[in-house]
Design a protein around this motif. Structure first.
Motif, short mmCIF file in Angstrom:
data_model
loop_
_atom_site.label_atom_id
_atom_site.label_comp_id
_atom_site.label_asym_id
_atom_site.label_seq_id
_atom_site.Cartn_x
_atom_site.Cartn_y
_atom_site.Cartn_z
N GLU A 53 0.82 -1.20 0.00
CA GLU A 53 0.00 0.00 0.00
C GLU A 53 0.85 1.26 0.00
OE1 GLU A 53 -3.88 -1.52 2.57
OE2 GLU A 53 -2.20 -0.56 3.63
N VAL A 54 0.21 2.38 -0.37
CA VAL A 54 0.86 3.68 -0.29
C VAL A 54 -0.05 4.64 0.46
CG1 VAL A 54 2.13 3.35 -2.44
CG2 VAL A 54 -0.07 4.52 -2.48
N LEU A 55 0.55 5.64 1.08
CA LEU A 55 -0.20 6.73 1.70
C LEU A 55 -0.24 7.88 0.71
CD1 LEU A 55 -1.61 7.80 4.30
CD2 LEU A 55 0.61 8.83 4.90
N VAL A 56 -1.44 8.37 0.41
CA VAL A 56 -1.62 9.45 -0.56
C VAL A 56 -2.15 10.69 0.16
CG1 VAL A 56 -2.85 10.20 -2.63
CG2 VAL A 56 -2.12 7.82 -2.41
N ALA A 68 4.07 8.27 1.36
CA ALA A 68 4.80 7.21 2.06
C ALA A 68 4.47 5.88 1.42
CB ALA A 68 4.42 7.18 3.55
N LEU A 69 5.43 4.95 1.51
CA LEU A 69 5.29 3.63 0.89
C LEU A 69 5.23 2.55 1.95
CD1 LEU A 69 8.08 3.94 -1.85
CD2 LEU A 69 5.68 4.65 -2.02
N GLY A 70 4.36 1.57 1.75
CA GLY A 70 4.34 0.40 2.60
C GLY A 70 5.36 -0.62 2.12
N PRO A 71 5.63 -1.65 2.90
CA PRO A 71 6.59 -2.68 2.50
C PRO A 71 6.22 -3.32 1.17
CG PRO A 71 5.98 -2.93 4.82
CD PRO A 71 5.06 -1.89 4.24
#
Length: 327
Positions: free
Chosen positions: A34-37, A82-85
């Motif tokens: 997942e990513v945080l947008v 931000a980026l998830g694993p």
């Protein structure tokens, strides 16, 4: 959840637009894949309104089991923060848009949203974030309908009922891309100039003359309205022609069969797809598809946006602009 906060519109009880509350809440953090947008704009769609009302328009056995408080919204445009694993296809700062977690809960009426990386596509270069947020659900519904559900088989003449709305105005453009030679649009008279500007060949004002009285021999009817009076459109379709309903409607199937009309299956649902959205984005950047905005509201006035949506007769999409207060 993370330790930071954000502003969002939350639904604490099912009901009218007044139940949408602009308030502070916890900021989410991206998980694996997942990513945080950081959301710059969010689209308003019919499923948002259905959820706000507790899905009362759905049969009881089909109602999602959602419990307030909820953050509504699935259409977003913004920037990756931000980026998830495991995420390698996006980097912080990338401008993206997407239909997030649909069917399901997207939580887009907020300053930040977590989205599966695969649900996003690069924002079209020619669009602002406000314009881009108007695309995902309506645009993907039209795109997937024309190129997946119908597999691009539009025939020569296509009639689009409800042509001025979110799905409709994308559909009249995409059937042309798919090869239709004549596109007929049905809507109320105030949308005539708008639809002719999108390139339709013929416009029918249903408030003056029913389409079933003046249109004949179309190869394909794409009906974005449906409802109890859908059968009134049967005379427009030639024998051997096809009806593709986007929503359920009473088409008097036995009568339609006697007229030799074929139906595409009605149980079809748009789904999040970054890959499909990237294809649609390319068509937008190439100038083949334009985006129409009915109205824009600040995030804090989501209630006003839903009030506008409840009145209906939209020309394009309603969008929420998300005010920034810094990272």
């Amino acid at each position: 959840m993370g330790t930071g906060t954000m502003r969002a519109v939350r639904l604490h009880a099912f009901g009218g637009p007044e139940e949408l509350v602009y308030e502070e809440t916890a900021r989410p953090e991206p998980g694996s894949g997942e990513v945080l947008v950081r959301v710059h704009a969010a689209g308003v769609n019919p499923p948002d309104r259905y959820a706000r009302c507790g899905f009362k328009n759905f049969p009881a056995e089909l109602r999602p089991n959602w419990t307030p408080p909820l953050i509504l919204g699935s259409d977003i445009s913004g920037a990756v923060t931000a980026l998830g694993p495991g995420v390698t296809e996006w980097q912080p700062g990338d401008e993206v848009f997407g239909l997030v977690n649909f069917p399901g809960r997207g939580s887009g009426y907020a300053e930040y949203v977590v989205a599966p990386a695969a649900h996003l596509a690069a924002k079209p270069a020619v669009l602002s974030h406000t314009e881009a947020a108007a695309v995902p659900m309506a645009g993907l519904t039209a795109y997937q309908y024309v190129f997946t559900h119908l597999r691009g088989r539009t025939g020569t003449t296509v009639l689009v009922n409800g042509a001025a709305g979110g799905v409709g105005h994308f559909t009249v453009q995409l059937v042309r891309v798919a090869g239709a030679k004549e596109v007929i649009a049905v809507a109320s008279g105030r949308h005539e100039e708008f639809l002719l500007g999108l390139g339709v060949d013929r416009f029918v004002d249903y408030t003056r003359t029913p389409a079933g009285e003046v249109v004949r021999d179309v190869d394909l009817l794409i009906d974005t309205v449906g409802g109890p009076d859908a059968h009134r459109l049967l005379p427009t379709v030639r024998r051997g022609g096809r009806i593709a309903p986007v929503f359920l409607g009473d088409y008097q199937r036995e009568r339609a069969a006697e007229l030799g009309i074929v139906f595409n299956e009605t149980m079809w649902q748009v789904r999040s797809s970054g890959a499909d959205l990237a294809e649609l984005s390319a068509l937008i950047d190439a100038g083949h598809v334009r985006v129409a905005i009915d109205s824009v509201f600040p995030l804090r006035d989501a209630a006003g946006a839903h009030t506008r949506a409840d009145r209906g007769h939209l020309q394009g999409k309603i969008v929420l602009n998300v005010e920034s207060r810094g990272a």
